[in-house]
Design a protein around this motif. Structure first.
Motif, PDB file in Angstrom:
ATOM      1  N   THR A   5       0.828  -1.196   0.000  1.00  0.00           N
ATOM      2  CA  THR A   5       0.000   0.000   0.000  1.00  0.00           C
ATOM      3  C   THR A   5       0.868   1.255   0.000  1.00  0.00           C
ATOM      4  N   ALA A   6       0.221   2.384  -0.165  1.00  0.00           N
ATOM      5  CA  ALA A   6       0.853   3.710  -0.118  1.00  0.00           C
ATOM      6  C   ALA A   6       2.032   3.784  -1.100  1.00  0.00           C
ATOM      7  N   ALA A   7       3.136   4.340  -0.665  1.00  0.00           N
ATOM      8  CA  ALA A   7       4.288   4.536  -1.555  1.00  0.00           C
ATOM      9  C   ALA A   7       4.876   3.209  -2.050  1.00  0.00           C
ATOM     10  N   PHE A   8       4.651   2.146  -1.296  1.00  0.00           N
ATOM     11  CA  PHE A   8       5.188   0.832  -1.674  1.00  0.00           C
ATOM     12  C   PHE A   8       4.357   0.165  -2.770  1.00  0.00           C
ATOM     13  N   ARG A   9       3.262   0.781  -3.133  1.00  0.00           N
ATOM     14  CA  ARG A   9       2.375   0.224  -4.157  1.00  0.00           C
ATOM     15  C   ARG A   9       3.103  -0.041  -5.487  1.00  0.00           C
ATOM     16  N   VAL A  10       4.168   0.704  -5.749  1.00  0.00           N
ATOM     17  CA  VAL A  10       4.934   0.502  -6.989  1.00  0.00           C
ATOM     18  C   VAL A  10       5.544  -0.893  -7.048  1.00  0.00           C
ATOM     19  N   PHE A  11       5.675  -1.544  -5.898  1.00  0.00           N
ATOM     20  CA  PHE A  11       6.249  -2.890  -5.847  1.00  0.00           C
ATOM     21  C   PHE A  11       5.199  -3.991  -5.980  1.00  0.00           C
ATOM     22  N   GLU A  12       3.943  -3.625  -6.201  1.00  0.00           N
ATOM     23  CA  GLU A  12       2.884  -4.630  -6.297  1.00  0.00           C
ATOM     24  C   GLU A  12       3.151  -5.688  -7.366  1.00  0.00           C
ATOM     25  N   PRO A  13       3.619  -5.322  -8.568  1.00  0.00           N
ATOM     26  CA  PRO A  13       3.892  -6.375  -9.559  1.00  0.00           C
ATOM     27  C   PRO A  13       4.916  -7.400  -9.063  1.00  0.00           C
ATOM     28  N   LEU A  14       5.935  -6.942  -8.352  1.00  0.00           N
ATOM     29  CA  LEU A  14       6.931  -7.877  -7.808  1.00  0.00           C
ATOM     30  C   LEU A  14       6.322  -8.754  -6.721  1.00  0.00           C
ATOM     31  N   ALA A  15       5.486  -8.173  -5.893  1.00  0.00           N
ATOM     32  CA  ALA A  15       4.829  -8.950  -4.835  1.00  0.00           C
ATOM     33  C   ALA A  15       3.919 -10.014  -5.436  1.00  0.00           C
ATOM     34  N   ARG A  16       3.155  -9.650  -6.445  1.00  0.00           N
ATOM     35  CA  ARG A  16       2.276 -10.635  -7.103  1.00  0.00           C
ATOM     36  C   ARG A  16       3.092 -11.741  -7.754  1.00  0.00           C
ATOM     37  N   LEU A  17       4.200 -11.364  -8.402  1.00  0.00           N
ATOM     38  CA  LEU A  17       5.062 -12.363  -9.043  1.00  0.00           C
ATOM     39  C   LEU A  17       5.625 -13.327  -8.003  1.00  0.00           C
ATOM     40  N   ALA A  18       6.152 -12.792  -6.911  1.00  0.00           N
ATOM     41  CA  ALA A  18       6.735 -13.642  -5.865  1.00  0.00           C
ATOM     42  C   ALA A  18       5.698 -14.603  -5.295  1.00  0.00           C
TER      43      ALA A  18
END
Length: 76
Positions: A22-35
């Motif tokens: 969430t928030a500023a870390f939202r840019v990492f969502e694609p990596l989180a979904r991939l992992a």
């Protein structure tokens, strides 16, 4: 809350799992979904809600921009 017979009321439990950042870390969502996808886990499962619903004395923590969710509690 579904639980094995060995878990009696009064037992302390903990769940650590992930959700979408969430928030500023939202840019990492694609990596989180991939992992999560590569590991065979469901990023939208939210199993910590069972602790919130079935326990007393619930402790909550959120780490890494909300990506890591921790819940502890005492079974009712």
């Amino acid at each position: 809350m579904n639980r094995a017979p060995a878990y009696e009321p009064g037992t302390r439990v903990a769940v650590v799992d992930m959700q979408r950042p969430t928030a500023a870390f939202r840019v990492f969502e694609p990596l989180a979904r991939l992992a999560c996808g590569l590991g065979g886990s469901d990023i939208d499962a939210h199993p910590w809600t069972a602790v919130e619903d079935g326990c007393d004395d619930v402790g909550r923590a959120s780490l890494r921009g909300g990506h890591v969710q921790v819940r502890t509690g005492t079974l009712r």
